[in-house]
Motif scaffolding. Structure first.
Motif, mmCIF file in Angstrom:
data_model
loop_
_atom_site.group_PDB
_atom_site.id
_atom_site.type_symbol
_atom_site.label_atom_id
_atom_site.label_comp_id
_atom_site.label_asym_id
_atom_site.label_seq_id
_atom_site.Cartn_x
_atom_site.Cartn_y
_atom_site.Cartn_z
ATOM 1 N N VAL A 1 46.893 -37.826 -26.702
ATOM 2 C CA VAL A 1 45.610 -37.844 -27.398
ATOM 3 C C VAL A 1 45.580 -39.024 -28.366
ATOM 4 C CG1 VAL A 1 43.991 -36.549 -28.829
ATOM 5 C CG2 VAL A 1 45.495 -35.339 -27.227
ATOM 6 N N THR A 2 44.653 -39.929 -28.121
ATOM 7 C CA THR A 2 44.524 -41.127 -28.961
ATOM 8 C C THR A 2 43.305 -40.985 -29.864
ATOM 9 O OG1 THR A 2 43.139 -42.247 -27.322
ATOM 10 C CG2 THR A 2 45.538 -42.549 -27.150
ATOM 11 N N ARG A 3 43.178 -41.915 -30.798
ATOM 12 C CA ARG A 3 41.990 -41.904 -31.660
ATOM 13 C C ARG A 3 40.715 -42.051 -30.828
ATOM 14 N NH1 ARG A 3 41.481 -43.032 -36.854
ATOM 15 N NH2 ARG A 3 40.040 -44.772 -36.527
ATOM 16 N N ASN B 1 48.008 -42.994 -31.319
ATOM 17 C CA ASN B 1 47.985 -41.535 -31.281
ATOM 18 C C ASN B 1 47.336 -41.001 -32.550
ATOM 19 O OD1 ASN B 1 49.234 -41.321 -28.803
ATOM 20 N ND2 ASN B 1 51.291 -41.164 -29.666
ATOM 21 N N VAL B 2 46.609 -39.915 -32.428
ATOM 22 C CA VAL B 2 45.957 -39.311 -33.585
ATOM 23 C C VAL B 2 46.821 -38.155 -34.073
ATOM 24 C CG1 VAL B 2 44.499 -37.714 -32.251
ATOM 25 C CG2 VAL B 2 43.765 -38.475 -34.498
ATOM 26 N N ALA C 1 40.940 -54.320 -41.657
ATOM 27 C CA ALA C 1 40.743 -55.506 -40.830
ATOM 28 C C ALA C 1 39.587 -55.340 -39.843
ATOM 29 C CB ALA C 1 42.029 -55.822 -40.069
ATOM 30 N N GLY C 2 38.922 -54.174 -39.889
ATOM 31 C CA GLY C 2 37.796 -53.943 -38.993
ATOM 32 C C GLY C 2 38.202 -53.413 -37.637
ATOM 33 N N ASN C 3 39.431 -52.922 -37.522
ATOM 34 C CA ASN C 3 39.915 -52.367 -36.256
ATOM 35 C C ASN C 3 39.744 -50.849 -36.221
ATOM 36 O OD1 ASN C 3 40.848 -54.853 -35.161
ATOM 37 N ND2 ASN C 3 42.694 -54.712 -36.426
ATOM 38 N N PHE C 4 39.537 -50.331 -35.023
ATOM 39 C CA PHE C 4 39.464 -48.881 -34.827
ATOM 40 C C PHE C 4 40.813 -48.316 -34.378
ATOM 41 C CE2 PHE C 4 38.506 -45.186 -32.036
ATOM 42 C CZ PHE C 4 38.049 -44.341 -33.020
#
Length: 593
Positions: free
Chosen positions: A379-381, A444-445, A436-439
């Motif tokens: 499970v990722t962000r 992994n969350v 830095a503006g990254n998601f």
């Protein structure tokens, strides 16, 4: 009320009758100040049994009023409540339960005992506040009932002249007290609920309560079937004070060995305290009697030693569970948790099953969701955020938004199909980009991060409740928004529609199909038309789009072969059509690659 982590077993053999030999005071002297007090004999009997004490060896102070903590101390002493069968993970303090309590004061142990034994005391209890007759009576009745010694009864309503003065929360227990003979009305037919209670009046109520208990002994604990409320309480105590659990259960439900074991294991696993285990199942002879969805939890309970099979290998899933057996199961679970503490949430990566559970909790009990996910998937962000937003939108709880996308520096790492949901989550404040503006979509969350995202989603849903999807007729504006969502963020659509127009099944279906075909996302098909019984009601220029929608299973005819073109379309039906379209577009896109 804060609670230390504890497990309690209340024995039905606890000394609740008048013979408290172990607590007797040797050669108790008679009080000198009760000669003219009503109920003198009852006060003396309680003193000789060691159940009440005076302010000195010879003085009882019968007319003195009592404070809240003095009332609690009298009830605890009289009912023999204690901590003998309670095991704590950490030493309890009165302030764990009552914010205003002094942990070094004489009353601190009585407050702990009262809280652990389930007395209905307010968390903001004020130790020196004087207790009224209604407050003391309510606490006494609740104490003898909460300790499992007295069945709840439906009392015969007793009318009294000042019953309008009784606090609403106390009215039921006051009625039971009158039925039990614990309290009596005065010569004028009044209870005087707001009058501060005296030591003599409290002692007489205690004596009457004990007399009633002696005349109505409770059944042995081993035959006491666990109630749904008791089941939830035991499980919450096993999970501990830090677990913010909202366990929903029908209070009238029958609690079986199967349902209790499942609820315990499931709660501890979704709370992150119990690991998800890859087990080799044991043979259960009566497994066919179990709900298949519960079998994993029961296998886990057997593997961890919480429960055992009987001599012939049966689990007896449908048998009612007693309070004693349930407490035994919980005690074993607590022992396991002590020996195998869960890692901190910050370092715990969310599992697929936990992700689904969190999202279902966000959607609420009324959302009948069937979320399919590979239990072994990472499970990722990105995947969690997409699944959360997509689930809430397709269930009608979250609106489809026409957003101006924000710049995401690492958007190239994201699946294009997920970008709309992630933009929605950012716009609504569920998630944020880093400095830095990254998601960081592929990271992994953690369980903590996922819970935080869900909490923000729930806050949004509370502040922006969706109208009932099933009964809400679609507006023109909502129709356009749904179609734009179906077309995706890359489609630069200018759909013109009268905002006051009535949206029918015909007009929505045509607009949906026509928009996707003219934008090049849906192919123009050469179809063999199906028979539509009410085709004469459809505008001729719309027939092709409706035949396409039927052929692609975006819509269906009713059991009579009708399309019902002029019927208003509900929000739920329109969403269902859009979901079918999205599936079609995915299939078509894959065929083109």
């Amino acid at each position: 009320m804060k609670k230390p982590f504890k497990i309690i077993t209340l024995s039905t053999a606890a000394a609740l009758l008048l013979s408290f030999a172990g607590q007797e005071m040797a050669s108790a002297a008679s009080f000198k100040d009760i000669n003219n007090v009503q109920g003198k004999e009852k006060i003396i009997a309680l003193q000789q049994s060691g159940l009440i004490k005076g302010i000195s060896a010879y003085l009882f102070a019968p007319h003195n009023t009592i404070s809240e903590v003095e009332g609690v101390q009298m009830i605890v002493n009289a009912l023999g409540l204690n901590l003998d069968l309670v095991r704590f993970v950490k030493e309890p303090k009165a302030s764990d339960y009552f914010a205003n309590a002094n942990d070094s004061s004489w009353y601190s142990k009585a407050l702990i005992i009262a809280a652990v034994n389930g007395l209905d005391l307010p968390a903001d209890l004020k130790p020196n506040h004087k207790m009224t007759r209604e407050e003391f009576t309510h606490q006494l009745i609740h104490a003898i009932e909460a300790s499992g010694k007295l069945p709840m009864v439906k009392p015969v309503v007793v009318e009294f002249k000042d019953q309008n003065q009784v606090k609403l929360n106390y009215s039921a227990s006051i009625q039971r007290a009158l039925n039990y003979g614990v309290v009596k009305l005065d010569a004028h037919g009044k209870l005087n609920p707001k009058k501060e209670i005296t030591r003599a009046e409290a002692a007489v109520e205690i004596s009457n309560a004990l007399a009633y208990l002696k005349a109505h002994p409770a059944p042995p604990a081993n035959s006491e079937t666990l109630t749904a409320e008791q089941a939830v309480q035991l499980i919450k105590e096993a999970a501990g004070p830090d677990a913010d659990l909202q366990i929903k259960i029908d209070p009238n439900a029958s609690v079986t060995r199967e349902s209790f074991t499942y609820l315990l294991v499931h709660t501890l696993q979704t709370g992150g305290q119990l690991p998800m285990l890859n087990l080799k199942p044991v043979e259960i002879k009566d497994e066919a009697q179990m709900d298949i969805l519960n079998s994993g939890a029961i296998q886990t309970a057997i593997a961890l030693g919480f429960v055992e099979l009987d001599q012939v290998g049966n689990f007896n899933p449908k048998a009612n569970i007693t309070r004693t057996d349930a407490t035994g199961i919980v005690n074993k679970a607590v022992e396991y948790l002590k020996a195998h503490p869960a890692p901190g949430d910050e370092s715990t990566t969310l599992t697929a099953e936990q992700a689904v559970q969190l999202i279902k909790e966000a959607a609420g009990p009324d959302a009948d969701l069937q979320i399919k996910i590979d239990p072994n998937a990472s499970v990722t962000r990105e995947s969690f955020t997409y699944l959360l937003v997509h689930t809430l939108q397709t269930s009608g709880q979250l609106p489809m938004l026409n957003l101006k996308p924000v710049e995401i520096k690492d958007e190239a790492q994201m699946e294009i199909l997920n970008s709309g949901a992630i933009q929605t989550a950012i716009a609504l404040g569920f998630v944020e980009l880093d400095q830095a503006g990254n998601f960081n979509p592929k990271a992994n969350v953690t369980r903590t991060d996922a819970t935080r995202i869900v909490n923000k989603a729930v806050e949004y849903l509370k502040a922006h409740p969706a109208p009932g999807a099933e009964s809400t007729t679609l507006t023109a504006e909502q129709a356009v928004q749904l179609i734009k969502e179906a077309a995706g963020p890359d489609a630069d659509l200018q759909i013109k529609i009268d905002p006051n127009a009535s949206v029918t099944r015909e007009s929505f279906t045509y607009l949906l199909v026509h928009t996707l075909q003219t934008s090049g996302q849906l192919p123009m098909l050469n179809l063999m038309p199906v028979e539509i019984k009410d085709n004469d009601k459809i505008d001729i220029q719309n027939e092709g789009a409706i035949q396409t929608a039927i052929a692609l299973k975006i819509v269906e005819l009713d059991s009579d072969g009708k399309f019902n073109p002029k019927d208003g379309i509900t929000h739920a039906d329109a969403k269902a059509m859009v979901n079918h379209v999205l599936e079609v577009l995915k299939r078509y896109s894959n065929q083109q690659k």
